[in-house]
Design a protein around this motif. Structure first.
Motif: not given
Length: 280
Positions: A42-57
């Motif tokens: 994945l593109p580097l930023l997409s790893h963060w997007i996937n993390i954010f998607k799992k975080c309801s906060a």
């Protein structure tokens, strides 16, 4: 909580390495912004997007980019199934860059809410838990409303001068922050990557910092650590420790990060059989 990814830099060190690399293996990466480099699958930023998607906060995601690469980021954002706001700092070359602290302010979009700032060239180990960090921040907030929380990790001797170095009290409070010191200048070997949860009550200090530095050379506000080094004297800042941080700053560090994430992907896809080569 708002998440702001800082991606307006020009990656001059990595670009130089790519152009000087004689192997030709990475020539296809020339011109690709560091935050969009392929890391694993994945593109580097997409790893963060996937993390954010799992975080309801996380309720809002903003990526601050430069004008030169804005179209590339917009194309990337359009491919996602998550809403991402792209904000440009207006620069078209490294000499015009606005500085990372200015980009932090741009990412707020004049909103005052607890905000997570992450450098676009930073990744963490697969076992990292954003929920755990936010839980620690909320626990901290029940005791000290204006307290912020920043990540810290061990740093190798040879990398001390490449990162922000902090000193921490026994209670986990940051007492000193030095941006990219020589190893002889500090005794601490604890680094603080750009991963900060800044409490909404402390965001006023970001405005104050930029007003104070507006007539000074860019160096005074170029690195996010310059802000943290002064914030700790105006509001409490505590730490959350992780085991490792990937800093995609040059070709060698990129290759290391990319290969580690490829290995993790192979492990995830490997059938659970005794003849699986990844399990030998």
């Amino acid at each position: 909580m708002r998440a702001v990814l800082l991606a307006a830099g020009y990656g001059t060190r990595l670009d130089r390495d790519l152009r000087n690399d004689k192997s030709g293996l990475y020539a296809h990466l020339i011109g690709v912004p560091k935050p969009l480099l392929p890391i694993g699958k994945l593109p580097l930023l997409s790893h963060w997007i996937n993390i954010f998607k799992k975080c309801s906060a996380i309720s809002t995601i903003v990526v601050v980019v430069n004008e030169l690469h804005k179209e590339l980021y917009e194309k990337w954002a359009a491919s996602l199934d998550t809403k991402v706001c792209i904000v440009s700092d207006g620069s078209i070359c490294n000499d015009q860059r606005s500085g990372a602290v200015t980009c932090m302010q741009l990412g707020l979009q004049k909103k005052k809410e607890d905000t997570l700032f992450i450098a676009g060239d930073t990744l963490l180990k697969k076992d990292f838990s954003l929920d755990a960090v936010i839980s620690e921040f909320k626990k901290l907030q029940t005791k000290i409303k204006c307290a912020s929380l920043i990540l810290c990790a061990p740093v190798a001797e040879e990398n001390v001068s490449k990162t922000g170095i902090i000193e921490v009290s026994n209670a986990g409070k940051v007492t000193k922050f030095v941006e990219k010191p020589q190893p002889s200048e500090v005794t601490s070997r604890i680094q603080s990557p750009c991963f900060y949860i800044i409490a909404k009550e402390s965001l006023e200090h970001l405005e104050w910092f930029l007003k104070e530095k507006q007539d000074k050379p860019l160096k005074a506000r170029d690195a996010t650590g310059t802000f943290i080094s002064e914030l700790i004297h105006r509001a409490p800042v505590y730490t959350y420790q992780v085991s490792h941080r990937y800093d995609v700053g040059n070709l060698q560090s990129y290759i290391h990060c990319h290969q580690d994430f490829l290995k993790e992907a192979q492990k995830s896809n490997c059938p659970q059989k005794s003849n699986c080569p990844m399990k030998q």
